[in-house]
Design a protein around this motif. Structure first.
Motif, mmCIF file in Angstrom:
data_model
loop_
_atom_site.group_PDB
_atom_site.id
_atom_site.type_symbol
_atom_site.label_atom_id
_atom_site.label_comp_id
_atom_site.label_asym_id
_atom_site.label_seq_id
_atom_site.Cartn_x
_atom_site.Cartn_y
_atom_site.Cartn_z
ATOM 1 N N LEU A 1 -13.498 9.861 -10.109
ATOM 2 C CA LEU A 1 -12.917 10.537 -11.013
ATOM 3 C C LEU A 1 -12.654 10.184 -12.339
ATOM 4 C CD1 LEU A 1 -10.045 12.051 -8.640
ATOM 5 C CD2 LEU A 1 -12.122 13.327 -9.328
ATOM 6 N N LEU A 2 -12.540 8.871 -12.625
ATOM 7 C CA LEU A 2 -12.235 8.187 -13.824
ATOM 8 C C LEU A 2 -13.420 8.312 -14.568
ATOM 9 C CD1 LEU A 2 -10.269 4.895 -14.535
ATOM 10 C CD2 LEU A 2 -12.656 5.001 -15.321
ATOM 11 N N MET B 1 -5.329 9.682 -3.126
ATOM 12 C CA MET B 1 -6.064 8.804 -2.427
ATOM 13 C C MET B 1 -5.629 7.538 -2.377
ATOM 14 S SD MET B 1 -8.874 10.260 -1.274
ATOM 15 C CE MET B 1 -9.792 8.989 -0.747
ATOM 16 N N VAL B 2 -4.872 7.004 -3.168
ATOM 17 C CA VAL B 2 -4.174 5.640 -3.285
ATOM 18 C C VAL B 2 -3.229 5.368 -2.211
ATOM 19 C CG1 VAL B 2 -4.822 4.918 -5.507
ATOM 20 C CG2 VAL B 2 -2.639 5.689 -5.004
ATOM 21 N N ALA C 1 0.902 -1.140 -0.138
ATOM 22 C CA ALA C 1 -0.187 -0.003 0.048
ATOM 23 C C ALA C 1 0.947 1.256 -0.064
ATOM 24 C CB ALA C 1 -0.963 0.097 1.338
ATOM 25 N N THR D 1 -6.033 11.158 -7.455
ATOM 26 C CA THR D 1 -6.123 9.715 -7.407
ATOM 27 C C THR D 1 -4.955 9.418 -6.576
ATOM 28 O OG1 THR D 1 -7.234 9.881 -9.563
ATOM 29 C CG2 THR D 1 -6.095 7.762 -8.847
ATOM 30 N N TYR E 1 -7.301 15.397 -12.394
ATOM 31 C CA TYR E 1 -7.749 14.189 -11.654
ATOM 32 C C TYR E 1 -6.675 13.072 -11.103
ATOM 33 C CZ TYR E 1 -11.960 16.011 -13.767
ATOM 34 O OH TYR E 1 -13.049 16.793 -14.311
ATOM 35 N N LEU F 1 2.409 1.836 -3.521
ATOM 36 C CA LEU F 1 1.383 1.970 -4.798
ATOM 37 C C LEU F 1 1.509 3.274 -5.206
ATOM 38 C CD1 LEU F 1 -0.749 0.706 -6.146
ATOM 39 C CD2 LEU F 1 -2.762 1.290 -4.444
ATOM 40 N N PRO F 2 1.527 4.621 -4.446
ATOM 41 C CA PRO F 2 1.585 5.607 -5.062
ATOM 42 C C PRO F 2 2.724 5.963 -5.895
ATOM 43 C CG PRO F 2 1.670 5.844 -2.654
ATOM 44 C CD PRO F 2 1.389 4.718 -3.102
ATOM 45 N N PHE G 1 -6.173 5.442 -18.887
ATOM 46 C CA PHE G 1 -7.211 4.802 -18.048
ATOM 47 C C PHE G 1 -6.796 3.496 -17.833
ATOM 48 C CE2 PHE G 1 -9.269 8.442 -20.447
ATOM 49 C CZ PHE G 1 -10.271 8.839 -19.326
ATOM 50 N N ALA H 1 -10.879 5.428 -0.788
ATOM 51 C CA ALA H 1 -9.197 5.014 -1.494
ATOM 52 C C ALA H 1 -9.487 4.432 -2.837
ATOM 53 C CB ALA H 1 -8.371 4.033 -0.608
ATOM 54 N N TRP H 2 -10.715 3.694 -3.186
ATOM 55 C CA TRP H 2 -10.714 3.222 -4.541
ATOM 56 C C TRP H 2 -11.772 3.812 -5.234
ATOM 57 C CZ3 TRP H 2 -15.370 0.854 -5.112
ATOM 58 C CH2 TRP H 2 -15.967 0.363 -4.079
ATOM 59 N N TRP I 1 -4.946 3.958 -14.624
ATOM 60 C CA TRP I 1 -5.916 4.483 -13.739
ATOM 61 C C TRP I 1 -6.612 3.272 -13.221
ATOM 62 C CZ3 TRP I 1 -8.561 9.718 -15.013
ATOM 63 C CH2 TRP I 1 -8.970 10.233 -14.101
ATOM 64 N N LEU J 1 -4.670 0.995 -10.748
ATOM 65 C CA LEU J 1 -4.380 1.655 -9.497
ATOM 66 C C LEU J 1 -5.774 1.523 -8.400
ATOM 67 C CD1 LEU J 1 -2.441 5.010 -10.042
ATOM 68 C CD2 LEU J 1 -1.765 2.784 -9.202
ATOM 69 N N ILE J 2 -6.794 1.758 -9.196
ATOM 70 C CA ILE J 2 -8.175 1.631 -8.252
ATOM 71 C C ILE J 2 -8.449 0.376 -7.907
ATOM 72 C CG2 ILE J 2 -10.695 1.620 -8.854
ATOM 73 C CD1 ILE J 2 -10.213 3.838 -10.759
ATOM 74 N N LEU J 3 -8.110 -0.735 -8.818
ATOM 75 C CA LEU J 3 -8.013 -2.072 -8.637
ATOM 76 C C LEU J 3 -7.134 -2.584 -7.452
ATOM 77 C CD1 LEU J 3 -9.823 -4.256 -9.956
ATOM 78 C CD2 LEU J 3 -7.797 -5.203 -10.698
ATOM 79 N N SER K 1 -6.043 -0.713 -5.233
ATOM 80 C CA SER K 1 -6.519 0.012 -3.816
ATOM 81 C C SER K 1 -7.742 -0.521 -3.327
ATOM 82 C CB SER K 1 -6.783 1.320 -4.422
ATOM 83 O OG SER K 1 -7.173 2.131 -3.310
ATOM 84 N N LEU K 2 -8.584 -1.296 -4.246
ATOM 85 C CA LEU K 2 -9.681 -1.929 -3.774
ATOM 86 C C LEU K 2 -9.499 -3.274 -3.085
ATOM 87 C CD1 LEU K 2 -13.126 -2.283 -4.434
ATOM 88 C CD2 LEU K 2 -12.283 -3.746 -6.024
ATOM 89 N N PRO L 1 -11.215 7.625 -6.570
ATOM 90 C CA PRO L 1 -10.584 7.392 -8.008
ATOM 91 C C PRO L 1 -11.404 6.855 -9.115
ATOM 92 C CG PRO L 1 -8.985 6.775 -6.328
ATOM 93 C CD PRO L 1 -10.371 6.864 -5.584
ATOM 94 N N LEU L 2 -12.209 6.179 -8.428
ATOM 95 C CA LEU L 2 -13.190 5.307 -9.727
ATOM 96 C C LEU L 2 -14.334 6.472 -10.154
ATOM 97 C CD1 LEU L 2 -14.273 2.841 -11.118
ATOM 98 C CD2 LEU L 2 -15.692 2.376 -9.301
#
Lengths: 106, 893
Positions: B284-285, B81-82, A34, B78, B74, A37-38, A71, B277-278, A74, A77-79, A81-82, B281-282
């Motif tokens: 924003l995407l 947040m991560v 974690a 992101t 954006y 990650l950034p 994208f 955190a996820w 992006w 990263l979201i995944l 983070s999830l 960003p979602l």
């Protein structure tokens, strides 16, 4: 919003002693991930700066590909983070359950 | 065709809906219901006030001008947040544990509750926020004007519409943002309304995007081809701008007052960050997913010169899709209103807590508990602040003419507010960050931002063109847009780079050079190590603080019922008996301060409690002084202890000396009688025999000779005694002159043994270890011999063994010649050992007839010779050790 069942242990993975240590070890590594990650994100998002554009004389990358790349990063990263969010949730639940877990176990 | 009137009706209807939602949510929360109001989803959606009208409309415009660059705005958030695990989590934890009410409050609280810093941050926030509000007003007005153009029948006046929009937003913010005083409490109404608006704007943008991709372009494939074929269809970004904007938006995301408000202040549960955190960003995407397609289609469809900022609105209109246009309008309207409401709330909290309240408190010196209702004053201040801030925004809009100049103001505001970043990050992660550092850094950054970006960007020439061209006073290296002569950088990048780097450097250097106050250091430790302990610093002592005064003041701030509840709970905690006022214990006063700081900010709450607790307030400085003092006392008492130990040691020595003296004096008395006796015995016999010889006639010659011999012997004995006394007194007075000579120890001992054993007396066998005695000596041989003789004859006289024997051994110990005389008798009883060397000391009876001066003389002699003679206990018999320094021997060699 919480999906049901995400905080529960899978009973199949119960192996008492070894399991505990392995679990807290995994937990630390997860936190490491974690933290990193950034940096991964910053690296991925800095990559497009190396792409050719029309000023370089080379053929510039089409915008649609660039969009796709950005994208996709992006989304990645979201995944991650999830996944970490859910893992952190499980971690918090377990830490509440076993407060005796040593903080120095790394 | 949707007329302007319908639009206004829809708008009003939407606003009424928002009011309804906010009102219902507040009601629900007040009755303890509505668990979903505190859900992570609402939290995530409330974060989306980051997407203002500037991003709703402006992103498409930005994409139409410079391609994918818009996405940086954006991507920054992101990344923030991560990285929530080590960034936002800490921020939120601190915000909750310190009951922080705004970003200014956080900074002030971190740096020793300094109000100066809070005021600086507030000014920065207001300066950055006002144009931003104007930008929102502009976007609403512009979107109105689009509909007005399309509706020739409408009577639309731009100026008045802006006014009504501003007034309406102010009313909304006042109604729902200042309902309760505790700024640290969640404003469920506002937050829920904002969450709804977030859904609306996302829905609107997605709807327009889907319409564009599938309705106009005909699917994803054709859309992609269309994108590549368009004028922005090739990858082209400026590297500097790309990285700077990602960084800048990330910084602003944390520092913007409105973001801080929803992210930290309104946070209900730290674990919500996990979801946000996820999810954020979602969000924003999704918000940016269709931006490029809309821009590309807009560039294709719309006539040359039309404003790309409004494509979201004009594309559906041009396609005759009025309802979609309406939806899109509502989306933009939502973005603008939510941003304005939260910004106004956040800024008003800052202004009232850090500007109005301190001023008010100063004018009411010492009367926090008795003057008017603080509660009304704070609320009033907050409401007036909202109105004033909105008025600022309105006038800024009017003055700037609402032209394109506003379009860039979003990034300008970002750059301004990001100046807080070094102080914020430094405060969270570096304990060495100080108030001075923060002040200096902020000032440097703030000044550079104004000088290089805000002023040159202003229309109307506040900075004359000559200064921009040639620098002030013709100093080229100070040109606002080319500092230090480095030209050709994008103005935005230029400002961000210089202001933030110099800000950080100034912050670090000033922090390292300055020394923080104790309160600062405490707060610093609390902030940096917030996960280790989340307690507040102690600072109050309640001995004089009056519970009643505190109660009165608390009522004025929190309101009667919450204050009473708070005090009752405290009373229960203290003694289990509600109904009485709690004792003003330090813990209670501290809790109260924390509670109050949730309403009026840390610095003000500290000051107010200080006024009541008054003279009894113990500042941290005082505490440290006390600690210092007690440390000194501790040291002093340990010194005393040492002294007293020394004294008792001395006393013991004195007691010993006294005992010895008493003993000596007794010995002296005993000796005087002994001496008298010693003198009298020979005297008596001398007198008796001389009288016999004088008075008796007819003594035979034989008898005469015998009597004369007795008289002679007794006279000799007297002389010997007197010689000894004389010898001792000479030795003791130091007038003795030594007759130094060289010989070996063997020779000296030979002589001593033979002369000691020469006379009659008991047989004494002397055992010697001759090889060890071959030690050359340089000393007064006669005196040394005298010592030896004395010791040997003592053994002869006093050894009580059946076959007395004396062992004489010599060796070299630690640079000294040591000669031991050990006999095989019973030795000297321990109680007498200390006394044997004293003058006139005699062990046991005087059977041997000595005067008790021999050993005293020996000691004196050895002293003169630089050595010593001592009794050796525990050798079986009487044992004496004579030691001579080796230096004498070496001197002889």
């Amino acid at each position: 919003m919480t999906a049901r069942g995400e905080g529960e242990d899978r009973p199949s993975s119960v192996r008492p002693l070894l399991f505990l240590e392995r679990q807290s070890y995994r937990r630390r590594r997860l936190v490491d991930a974690a933290r990193l990650l950034p940096f991964l994100g910053a690296g991925l998002l800095a990559l497009p700066l190396l792409w050719p554009d029309e000023t370089d004389g080379a053929e510039a990358l089409p915008l649609s590909s660039a969009m796709f790349y950005i994208f996709a990063c992006w989304g990645l990263l979201i995944l991650i983070s999830l996944v970490f969010g859910f893992a952190a949730r499980r971690m918090a639940a377990r830490e509440k359950a076993e407060p005796e877990t040593e903080p120095w176990q790394r | 065709m949707a007329t302007l009137n319908v639009l206004i009706l829809v708008c009003l209807g939407y606003v009424v809906l928002l009011f309804g939602v906010a009102f219902a949510a507040d009601r629900l929360a007040a009755h303890g219901g509505g668990k979903w109001l505190r859900s992570p989803l609402i939290y995530t959606l409330s974060l989306s006030i980051y997407c203002t009208a500037w991003t709703f409309y402006g992103a498409v415009g930005n994409a139409a001008r410079s391609g994918l660059e818009f996405v940086t705005i954006y991507l920054g958030p992101t990344l923030v947040m991560v990285s929530w695990w080590w960034g936002l989590r800490k921020l939120v934890r601190i915000g909750r544990s310190q009951r922080v009410t705004s970003i200014a409050d956080l900074i002030s609280s971190r740096y020793g509750k300094s109000n100066t810093l809070a005021v600086c941050v507030t000014i920065l926030a207001v300066l950055g926020g006002t144009p931003y509000i104007a930008l929102q007003l502009q976007s609403i007005t512009l979107s109105f004007s689009i509909f007005a153009e399309a509706d020739p029948t409408g009577l639309y006046r731009e100026g008045s519409s802006v006014f009504w929009v501003a007034a309406g937003l102010a009313v909304f913010a006042i109604l729902f943002g200042t309902r309760n005083l505790d700024a640290n409490e969640r404003h469920h109404g506002v937050v829920t309304a904002i969450a709804l608006e977030s859904v609306v704007k996302l829905f609107a943008l997605l709807a327009v995007g889907i319409f564009v991709v599938w309705g106009i372009a005909g699917g994803i494939g054709p859309m992609m081809e269309r994108i590549d074929a368009s004028e922005i269809g090739q990858w082209h970004v400026d590297a500097g701008r790309w990285t700077t904007f990602i960084f800048l938006s990330a910084a602003a995301f944390v520092c913007l007052p409105r973001m801080f408000q929803v992210m930290v202040v309104e946070n209900d549960d730290e674990s919500h960050l996990r979801t946000a955190a996820w999810a954020f960003p979602l969000y924003l995407l999704l918000m940016s997913l269709f931006v490029v397609p809309i821009a590309v289609v807009g560039l294709d469809l719309m006539p040359e010169g039309s404003n790309p900022d409004l494509f979201v609105l004009t594309i559906p209109l041009s396609q005759g899709n009025d309802w979609l246009a309406m939806l899109s309008f509502i989306g933009g309207f939502s973005s603008a209103t939510s941003m304005v409401i939260v910004t106004a709330m956040a800024l008003s909290t800052m202004v009232s807590n850090h500007v109005v309240m301190p001023i008010w408190l100063n004018t009411q010196e010492g009367t926090a508990s008795v003057s008017g209702d603080v509660r009304t004053i704070v609320l009033m201040a907050r409401r007036v602040s909202i109105a004033v801030i909105m008025a600022f925004g309105y006038f800024y809009y009017l003055l700037s003419g609402g032209g394109a100049a506003l379009a860039s103001i979003g990034l300008v505001a970002f750059a301004g507010i990001s100046q807080i970043l070094p102080a914020l990050v430094g405060g969270l992660f570096w304990r060495g960050a100080t108030r001075t550092g923060a002040l200096v850094g902020l000032s440097v950054g703030f000044f550079l931002w104004i000088y290089t970006l805000l002023l040159p960007g202003m229309q109307g020439g506040i900075i004359p063109p000559s200064v921009i061209e040639n620098g002030p006073f013709g100093w080229g290296w100070l040109r606002p847009q080319a500092l230090f002569g480095i030209e050709g950088i994008d103005p935005m990048v230029h400002t961000v780079m210089w202001s933030l780097s110099l800000n950080t450097i100034a912050f670090c250097v000033a922090s390292m050079l300055s020394f923080p106050s104790p309160l600062e250091r405490l707060q610093g430790a609390q902030f940096v190590n917030v996960f280790d302990h989340s307690a507040a610093p102690r600072g109050w002592t309640g001995s004089v603080a009056q519970s009643e005064d505190l109660m009165i003041m608390t009522q004025r701030i929190l309101g009667t019922i919450p204050a009473q509840e708070f005090f009752q709970a405290e009373a229960r905690r203290q003694n289990g008996r509600p109904g009485r006022l709690p004792e003003p214990t330090p813990q209670f006063v501290e809790r109260l301060e924390r509670e109050l700081s949730g309403s009026v900010g840390a610095a003000t709450a500290h000051a107010m409690i200080g006024q009541i607790v008054g003279g009894a307030s113990v500042s941290v400085e005082d505490l440290l002084a006390v600690a210092d003092e007690s440390a000194q006392m501790l040291e002093y008492s340990s010194q005393l202890e040492a002294k007293s130990a020394e004294l008792s040691r001395t006393a013991r020595q004195l007691r010993e000396a006294n005992a010895k003296l008493t003993q000596v004096s007794r010995q002296k008395d005993a000796f005087l009688s002994q001496v008298s006796h010693e003198l009298r015995t020979p005297m008596t016999s001398i007198r008796a025999f001389s009288e016999i010889m004088r008075d008796t006639d007819g003594l035979s010659a034989d008898e005469q000779t015998r009597y004369a011999a007795i008289i002679h012997d007794e006279a000799l004995r007297l002389t010997r005694l007197l010689d000894d006394l004389l010898d001792l007194s000479v030795l003791e007075s130091g007038q003795v002159s030594l007759n130094m000579g060289d010989a070996t120890l063997t020779e000296v001992l030979d002589r001593a043994v033979s002369s000691a054993l020469a006379g009659e007396g008991r047989a004494l066998s002397v055992r010697r270890v001759r090889p060890s005695e071959r030690i050359p000596l340089h000393t007064d041989l006669d005196r040394l011999g005298q010592v030896f003789i004395n010791l040997i004859s003592n053994a002869q006289k006093y050894c009580d063994a059946a076959e007395p024997a004396l062992t004489i051994s010599a060796h070299d110990v630690g640079g000294q010649v040591v000669i031991d005389f050990i006999d095989n008798g019973d030795g000297i009883p321990p109680e007498a050992q200390a006394m044997v060397f004293e003058k006139f000391a005699r062990v046991g009876s005087d059977k041997a007839g000595g005067a008790g001066l021999g050993l005293a003389i020996c000691r004196e002699i050895m002293h003169r010779l630089g050595g010593e003679v001592a009794y050796l206990p525990g050798q079986g018999g009487a044992a004496f050790r004579v030691s001579l320094p080796l230096a004498y021997r070496q001197a002889a060699q």
